[in-house]
Design an enzyme around this catalytic site. Structure first.
Site, PDB file in Angstrom:
ATOM      1  CE  LYS A   1      -1.688   3.066   2.093  1.00 37.47           C
ATOM      2  NZ  LYS A   1      -1.641   4.558   1.787  1.00 37.47           N
TER       3      LYS A   1
ATOM      4  N   GLY B   1      -4.614   5.731   3.843  1.00 35.57           N
ATOM      5  CA  GLY B   1      -4.178   4.988   5.013  1.00 35.57           C
ATOM      6  C   GLY B   1      -5.295   4.574   5.950  1.00 35.57           C
TER       7      GLY B   1
ATOM      8  CD  GLU C   1      12.301   4.654   8.857  1.00 31.14           C
ATOM      9  OE1 GLU C   1      12.242   5.688   9.566  1.00 31.14           O
ATOM     10  OE2 GLU C   1      12.274   4.664   7.624  1.00 31.14           O
TER      11      GLU C   1
ATOM     12  CB  CYS D   1      12.487   9.578   8.693  1.00 31.26           C
ATOM     13  SG  CYS D   1      13.314   8.254   7.809  1.00 31.26           S
TER      14      CYS D   1
ATOM     15  CD  GLU E   1       9.903  13.341  11.261  1.00 33.19           C
ATOM     16  OE1 GLU E   1      10.880  12.739  10.790  1.00 33.19           O
ATOM     17  OE2 GLU E   1       8.798  12.800  11.462  1.00 33.19           O
TER      18      GLU E   1
END
Length: 481
Positions: free
Chosen positions: A181, A214, A256, A290, A388
């Site tokens: 996906k 999602g 992750e 990331c 972030e």
């Protein structure tokens, strides 16, 4: 600018070795962040589509999981060869989907996934799938590693094909079957992979592609009782949701997630080189990485020097069209991301950080362009030091001594990456060992696509890449002899 000849309408999913229509008729537009124009459309997949893909993967596993590693290696090598043939197509597509400058897109967005698939046969040839363990009470145990089963691979948009390859290649090598996906923001490259897999002759149902959002397709995969494992890369918030859903059927979940990585520049480092390199490591892919080194920690008495070097380095990042050879910084991926990054810049100003260069002014006319931005005199409790941002925004944080630097570096919920710069390599390694993070580059050490990649703390768990990626897709069984 190199444009797709027309809007790339991908109106079918790849399930059980065939291109089939979705059970829904709705589509998702794919937007070019440079032009703000629609460059593609994909199916808005449904839970019913997921059911079909999982059923296909479950049926295919009965055979694929039993063939030899050597046979699987041949298929994977064939996929790598097909990807190599499509390298320019992949690079161009991702440059338009994500906005990475084309030269980098060729090397990173297209080159690294090909490298990942190419490396698998070598890892399979040397991997120890069986081991005999003596038994103190007589006899022995044969310890075997077997494929975990059906794997759902849910992937992000920033390095879209790389993240797919980092999951699919080792999963197939281990004997698992997969459903991918991809992110709906940058999904077109996943269709190229599916075409390569089809051309390579992979058995039906071993690889399946279902696109969609999602909260619909991703959640259906994470919750599905016939999915044995979910490998997810994305935000920490979404990763927590995947974990919650996966826990209902006690499936294996690897994550992750986000990062807020510290780049510790010690007092005896080559300062010019360290700061300049640190700016580059922060701005790679417009800061949408990331593992980006977004917090630069420098000695308090050299803060002004760091500001000057960083400002000079930031100003070399020419912002513009990814297909212009002079461009070093493309747009961020979407309007949503553009507004998010600008919100963090405003937050940095409001909380009292010193704006050295960049800021809120739009870098270009059309497109989601953010100026390369540097803040200084940032305290580690500021929002821009803790959250972030995923944009070209660097925070320079002063520290008092080595212990203070280590404390600041570890004062975060994340633990994905980091850096240490030091004139003494042994001292650098000592400091690096104390950072609670999954990887640390020493004096600008290069990213290694064969070394394990993954995080501590809320940056996730599990490792990808190299022989270490294989481990995640294998179960361990003991045969008592």
């Amino acid at each position: 600018m190199t444009q797709l000849a027309e809007v790339a309408t991908r109106d079918k999913l790849f399930i059980n070795g065939e291109w089939i229509g979705s059970t829904a008729t709705r589509v998702i537009d794919v937007i070019n962040p440079t032009t703000e124009e629609v460059i593609g459309r994909i199916p808005e997949g449904t839970p019913e589509d997921v059911d079909k893909a999982v059923a296909a993967a479950r049926a295919a596993f009965e055979t694929w999981g039993q063939i030899s590693p050597d046979e699987r290696a041949k298929y994977i090598q064939a996929i790598a060869a097909k990807l190599q043939e499509r390298q320019e197509d992949i690079a161009t597509t991702i440059a338009q989907e994500v906005g990475m400058p084309i030269m980098l897109s060729r090397m990173v967005q297209a080159g690294v996934p090909i490298m990942t698939f190419n490396s698998i046969p070598g890892h399979l040839a040397s991997y120890q799938f069986e081991e005999t363990i003596p038994n103190a009470f007589g006899g022995s145990s044969l310890v075997v590693k077997e494929p975990v089963g059906v794997v759902a691979c849910i992937t992000p948009w920033n390095y879209p094909l790389h993240q797919i390859a980092a999951k699919v290649a080792p999963a197939l090598a281990a004997g698992c079957t997969v459903i991918v996906k991809p992110s709906e923001v940058a999904p077109l490259n996943a269709f190229i992979l599916a075409e390569c897999i089809e051309a390579a002759g992979l058995p039906k149902g071993v690889f399946n592609l279902v696109t969609g959002f999602g909260p619909v397709v991703g959640e259906a995969l994470a919750a599905h009782p016939d999915v044995d494992m979910v490998s997810f890369t994305g935000s920490t918030r979404a990763g927590k949701r995947v974990s919650e859903l996966g826990a209902q059927t006690v499936k294996r979940v690897t994550l992750e997630l986000g990062g807020k990585s510290a780049n510790v520049i010690l007092d005896d480092a080559d300062f010019e080189r360290a700061v300049t390199d640190g700016v580059t490591k922060c701005y790679a892919n417009s800061g949408q990485t990331c593992s980006a080194l977004t917090r630069m920690l420098v000695p308090s008495n050299r803060l002004e020097e760091a500001e000057q070097i960083a400002a000079k380095a930031a100003q070399t990042f020419a912002v513009g069209d990814p297909f212009e050879q002079t461009t070093r910084l493309g747009p961020v991926v979407s309007e949503t991301q553009y507004e998010r990054v600008r919100g963090f810049i405003q937050k940095g100003i409001d909380e009292g950080a010193r704006l050295v260069t960049g800021g809120l002014d739009k870098a270009e006319g059309k497109g989601y362009f953010v100026q390369p931005t540097v803040f200084s005199n940032v305290s580690n409790d500021m929002t821009i030091a803790q959250e972030e941002i995923f944009g070209p925004v660097l925070s320079i944080i002063p520290y008092d001594d080595e212990e203070d630097a280590i404390r600041i570096a570890n004062d975060t919920i994340y633990g994905l990456a980091g850096g240490v710069w030091c004139g003494d390599p042994e001292r650098a390694k000592r400091v690096a060992r104390r950072l609670r993070t999954g990887q640390v580059e020493i004096n600008g050490g290069n990213f290694n696509a064969q070394a394990p990649f993954g995080g501590y703390k809320q940056s996730g768990h599990g490792r990808e890449l190299g022989k270490f990626g294989l481990d995640e897709y294998l179960e361990i069984k003991s045969l008592q002899l």
